[in-house]
Motif scaffolding. Structure first.
Motif, PDB file in Angstrom:
ATOM      1  N   TYR A   1      39.774  -1.164  13.798  1.00 39.73           N
ATOM      2  CA  TYR A   1      39.982   0.010  14.660  1.00 39.73           C
ATOM      3  C   TYR A   1      40.640  -0.382  15.969  1.00 39.73           C
ATOM      4  O   TYR A   1      41.402   0.400  16.549  1.00 39.73           O
ATOM      5  CB  TYR A   1      38.647   0.705  14.905  1.00 39.73           C
ATOM      6  CG  TYR A   1      38.765   2.025  15.644  1.00 39.73           C
ATOM      7  CD1 TYR A   1      39.455   3.084  15.084  1.00 39.73           C
ATOM      8  CD2 TYR A   1      38.181   2.198  16.897  1.00 39.73           C
ATOM      9  CE1 TYR A   1      39.563   4.304  15.752  1.00 39.73           C
ATOM     10  CE2 TYR A   1      38.275   3.410  17.570  1.00 39.73           C
ATOM     11  CZ  TYR A   1      38.972   4.462  17.001  1.00 39.73           C
ATOM     12  OH  TYR A   1      39.082   5.663  17.671  1.00 39.73           O
ATOM     13  N   ASP A   2      40.390  -1.589  16.455  1.00 36.68           N
ATOM     14  CA  ASP A   2      41.034  -2.032  17.694  1.00 36.68           C
ATOM     15  C   ASP A   2      42.549  -2.103  17.517  1.00 36.68           C
ATOM     16  O   ASP A   2      43.322  -1.647  18.368  1.00 36.68           O
ATOM     17  CB  ASP A   2      40.464  -3.383  18.159  1.00 36.68           C
ATOM     18  CG  ASP A   2      40.487  -4.461  17.085  1.00 36.68           C
ATOM     19  OD1 ASP A   2      40.693  -4.140  15.886  1.00 36.68           O
ATOM     20  OD2 ASP A   2      40.300  -5.647  17.437  1.00 36.68           O
ATOM     21  N   LYS A   3      42.995  -2.658  16.400  1.00 40.24           N
ATOM     22  CA  LYS A   3      44.431  -2.736  16.099  1.00 40.24           C
ATOM     23  C   LYS A   3      44.994  -1.339  15.833  1.00 40.24           C
ATOM     24  O   LYS A   3      46.074  -0.990  16.326  1.00 40.24           O
ATOM     25  CB  LYS A   3      44.640  -3.637  14.876  1.00 40.24           C
ATOM     26  CG  LYS A   3      46.073  -3.798  14.403  1.00 40.24           C
ATOM     27  CD  LYS A   3      46.113  -4.782  13.224  1.00 40.24           C
ATOM     28  CE  LYS A   3      47.499  -4.938  12.634  1.00 40.24           C
ATOM     29  NZ  LYS A   3      47.508  -5.935  11.524  1.00 40.24           N
ATOM     30  N   PHE A   4      44.264  -0.549  15.080  1.00 38.94           N
ATOM     31  CA  PHE A   4      44.668   0.810  14.722  1.00 38.94           C
ATOM     32  C   PHE A   4      44.910   1.642  15.975  1.00 38.94           C
ATOM     33  O   PHE A   4      45.907   2.374  16.083  1.00 38.94           O
ATOM     34  CB  PHE A   4      43.562   1.410  13.853  1.00 38.94           C
ATOM     35  CG  PHE A   4      43.851   2.758  13.261  1.00 38.94           C
ATOM     36  CD1 PHE A   4      44.820   2.916  12.279  1.00 38.94           C
ATOM     37  CD2 PHE A   4      43.123   3.871  13.659  1.00 38.94           C
ATOM     38  CE1 PHE A   4      45.069   4.164  11.706  1.00 38.94           C
ATOM     39  CE2 PHE A   4      43.358   5.118  13.091  1.00 38.94           C
ATOM     40  CZ  PHE A   4      44.336   5.260  12.117  1.00 38.94           C
ATOM     41  N   VAL A   5      44.015   1.525  16.937  1.00 39.65           N
ATOM     42  CA  VAL A   5      44.120   2.285  18.184  1.00 39.65           C
ATOM     43  C   VAL A   5      45.234   1.736  19.072  1.00 39.65           C
ATOM     44  O   VAL A   5      46.065   2.485  19.583  1.00 39.65           O
ATOM     45  CB  VAL A   5      42.770   2.252  18.938  1.00 39.65           C
ATOM     46  CG1 VAL A   5      42.932   2.703  20.372  1.00 39.65           C
ATOM     47  CG2 VAL A   5      41.743   3.110  18.222  1.00 39.65           C
TER      48      VAL A   5
END
Length: 789
Positions: free
Chosen positions: A286-290
């Motif tokens: 989710y960190d990369k996705f965001v």
């Protein structure tokens, strides 16, 4: 003595009046004491500000005595401890709240006074405190009137796993928290759902598609202890997992295939949708996705990547998230007015999507309930105000992607963006994010008007969430993403796990998934929410791991049977002593019908398609300009794509989707409404897709060398996803026989039924039998159980 004699004489003469007065006093006293006693029975030993008092103050007091300075009455503020304890500005001898002292607390005196001119909330406000609420405030003040920061603004920590009544029931940590809450409320969990229903539920939840007959049979035959986990792993590896997970994100991102506003021209944002599906299938953290969606362009630049670097191109494509907003193409508009509208949309979407705060309420003035100042709104606005864009660019026919944009060529797809399903040889233009070379100043806009410039502000975020330190975070979108992902940020992880939880249980741990602020609901399981948030963040923001934890839990695996105990103690299933029973989303209604009939086109990604639609809808709502002025239906395999690929024109969304509560993608939406209307039944009985699917499945089964009962049994398993009971089979067989008899006498009616849809018809001599089987399958599609998970 004379005075005493006169008083005595008066009392003797007015004995009746005095008696009535004493009686009324006794009744009033008794009522007051009874109120106190009744309330005390339900008043907790320790009254908590966040869970008991703040909701009352927020609902009844903060509109006039809260954060919004412009609307504040009597210079009194009750949302902060310092202001509530301070001397009143109009009367320095009094204080709104004096901890432990009711008689000197003006708030207590005003909410209990009998004088309607002094009573708070005022009579004319139509707001009123209940006796229970007054008793809570009374006990809170007596206990010291301790204020606390709002629960959502305190960074989560890992709570201790609670003790439970049955240590054998939990299958993972989630279950200890849910079972503890059931124990608290005198509930016992349901038994585990039977294998057939459980498999259907998890298949729909992980892929949006019903389980295949092959998977059903393998799962039922597998008697191993980890049979269910093996099925879950298989579904998580499916390419359709990414589609299922992407759909709610498309609602959040307000993805559509047209620009919106009156002209509502074509746009080509579908490669960004392909990226979202790819990101979920590849299990991007989710960190990369965001970060890639908020600032992929800036991250690539910070890492020194060149424009033709494969990763840089993907990062840039991901930023299309912030260009999905509506865009005008109408001549005569004021350029700056609409440019401000676009930045406003990005700011509001950011607040709701990632922070679950109603930022939009602070656009024109300070927020009335949350501590978001108008200055804070425009400080967040500044992050998204640097795009070199115009309010109006080009004409409706010439421009499908306003600058800044990126070009995706066939070579790009072959070498770099292999997940983009582009079969056309022409390049595709996609809107993306980019910042100007020079800083554009951001002003507070007085009353939110684009042309009323106030003070200049810099990019920043409110301290009450987490201080945005320029030395630590760059004052741009990349710095904003890093601030969001900071371990001390109290909102990011909580907000996302809460929305994921909603996808599986129909309700977030915080019911108001888009509002974690003062007006939002309190979490039903606060410790569970914190545990999930910390666990998610400390395990690499791993989305598939989170999803697997949820579906493997005993809480998720329960039967959805509702008992009298459930209805009396927990009608809304807040405490999760049973599995929820919900209708599947609009797109998955279409998918279920197509998949069970074998018509579904399993292709992933690509441009949106235009399936069957009633004539004249687009034409009746068009401005008469652009290539979308008329609806041109697709043909062939495009008719049978999944629901998420159906073309969304913002001014005329797909009618069958809207009937089942799909988003019109006009703005960010974190939770769909769920309605139950006769139109939904009419749709399932008359939609060409449903009729054609019933016809095609009937033809396929008719070509098989099997008995009528076997054909009906197989259709039932493909549609309902379980073996039919003998009684059910008898009813269905009777209906089939009746239809066959009727249609044998009316061959024209049978021929008409079998002519629906563009899929080629099978050559079967016994047309009445096929038509009767089609009607029988249509009946199955209309069973309530079919559309429920």
């Amino acid at each position: 003595m004379k005075i005493f004699s006169k008083a005595k004489a008066y009392l003797l003469k007015n004995r009746l009046l005095i008696g009535i007065g004493i009686a009324l006093s006794c009744v009033t006293t008794a009522c007051f004491l009874n109120r106190g006693g009744a309330s005390a029975a339900s008043i907790p030993d320790e009254v908590d500000y966040n869970y008991h008092i703040r909701p009352i103050l927020s609902d009844r007091c903060f509109q006039c005595h809260g954060p919004d300075a412009n609307k504040r009455e009597a210079n009194l503020r009750l949302d902060t401890e310092a202001a509530a304890y301070a001397a009143l500005k109009d009367n320095p001898k009094l204080h709104a709240i004096v901890p432990g002292d009711l008689d000197n607390s003006a708030v207590w005196l005003r909410i209990t006074t009998k004088d309607t001119a002094e009573l708070m909330p005022p009579v004319e406000s139509n707001l009123k405190l209940s006796e229970h609420e007054i008793a809570l405030i009374e006990k809170w003040i007596r206990q010291g009137a301790k204020y606390k920061p709002h629960w959502a603004f305190i960074a989560p920590t890992t709570p201790k796993l609670p003790e439970v009544s049955d240590d054998a029931w939990p299958k993972n940590e989630i279950d200890r928290f849910t079972l503890a809450k059931m124990d608290e409320n005198g509930l016992t969990p349901n038994e585990e759902a039977d294998k057939e229903r459980l498999l259907k539920r998890v298949a729909l939840d992980l892929t949006g598609l019903p389980p295949t007959l092959d998977l059903q049979e393998r799962f039922l035959k597998d008697k191993s202890e980890n049979a269910y986990e093996k099925a879950v792993d298989e579904l998580l590896k499916s390419k359709h997992y990414g589609e299922k997970m992407a759909l709610p994100w498309l609602d959040v991102a307000r993805y559509a295939d047209s620009h919106g506003y009156q002209d509502d021209g074509l746009r080509t944002m579908w490669p960004w949708r392909d990226w979202v599906i790819h990101a979920f299938n590849q299990n991007y953290g989710y960190d990369k996705f965001v970060t890639w969606q908020l600032a992929g362009d800036l991250l690539a630049k910070q890492q020194g990547k060149k424009a033709d670097d494969p990763t840089a191109k993907e990062m840039l494509l991901a930023t299309g998230f912030n260009r999905n907003h509506k865009i005008t193409q109408e001549g005569g508009v004021i350029d700056e007015e609409y440019r401000i509208e676009y930045v406003t949309d990005r700011t509001n979407t950011f607040g709701k999507t990632f922070l679950a705060l109603t930022y939009e309420c602070a656009k024109c003035h300070d927020h009335k309930y949350d501590p978001i100042l108008q200055k804070d709104y425009y400080s967040a606005f500044a992050f998204f105000n640097q795009v070199p864009e115009k309010g109006l660019f080009g004409t409706i026919d010439a421009n499908f992607a306003d600058p800044p944009n990126m070009k995706i060529t066939t070579q790009d797809v072959k070498d770099i963006l292999k997940f983009v399903n582009k079969t056309d040889t022409a390049a595709v233009m996609v809107m993306v994010m980019q910042d100007k070379d020079t800083l554009r100043p951001t002003h507070i806009l007085n009353r939110g008007n684009y042309d009323q410039l106030g003070d200049v502000v810099t990019a920043n975020m409110p301290n009450f969430i987490l201080p945005f330190t320029p030395k630590k975070y760059a004052q741009n979108r990349l710095g904003l993403a890093q601030w969001m992902l900071d371990a001390k940020n109290p909102l990011t992880a909580r907000v996302f796990v809460n929305r994921v939880w909603q996808e599986f249980f129909g309700r977030g741990i915080v019911k108001t998934v888009g509002d974690f602020g003062m007006q939002g609901e309190l979490p039903s399981h606060p410790q569970l929410l914190d545990w999930l948030a910390v666990d998610f963040r400390t395990h690499g923001w791993d989305i598939k791991r989170l999803v697997k934890q949820i579906v493997l839990s005993a809480t998720y695996r329960q039967s959805s049977v509702i008992t009298k105990e459930h209805l009396s103690k927990d009608p809304e299933n807040v405490f999760l002593a049973r599995a929820p029973r919900m209708r599947i989303s609009a797109e998955f209604v279409r998918d279920m019908v197509l998949a069970s009939s074998g018509l579904l086109n399993h292709e992933i990604g690509g441009p949106s398609v235009k399936p069957y639609q009633p004539k004249g809808l687009w034409e009746s709502a068009t401005s008469g300009r652009g290539i979308l002025k008329t609806y041109i239906q697709d043909h062939g395999d495009s008719l049978y794509r999944r629901g998420m690929y159906v073309f969304i024109k913002r001014t005329v969304p797909p009618p069958n989707m809207l009937i089942f509560d799909a988003s019109n993608r006009d703005q960010c939406e974190v939770k769909r409404s769920r309605t139950n209307t006769p139109l939904q039944a009419l749709l399932m009985l008359n939609d060409p897709v449903v009729l054609e699917s019933a016809r095609v499945l009937a033809e396929k089964l008719s070509l098989e060398k099997s008995s009528t009962d076997d054909k009906i049994n197989k259709a039932f398993r493909q549609i309902v996803c379980r073996q039919p009971k003998t009684k059910e089979l008898d009813v269905i067989r009777k209906y089939f026989d009746e239809e066959k008899t009727t249609l044998a006498k009316e061959p024209k009616k049978a021929a008409k039924l079998l002519s629906v849809g563009e899929a080629p018809q099978a050559r079967i001599p016994d047309r009445p039998s096929v038509a009767a089987l089609m009607q029988t399958i249509l009946m199955m599609y209309n069973l309530e159980e079919v559309l429920m998970k």
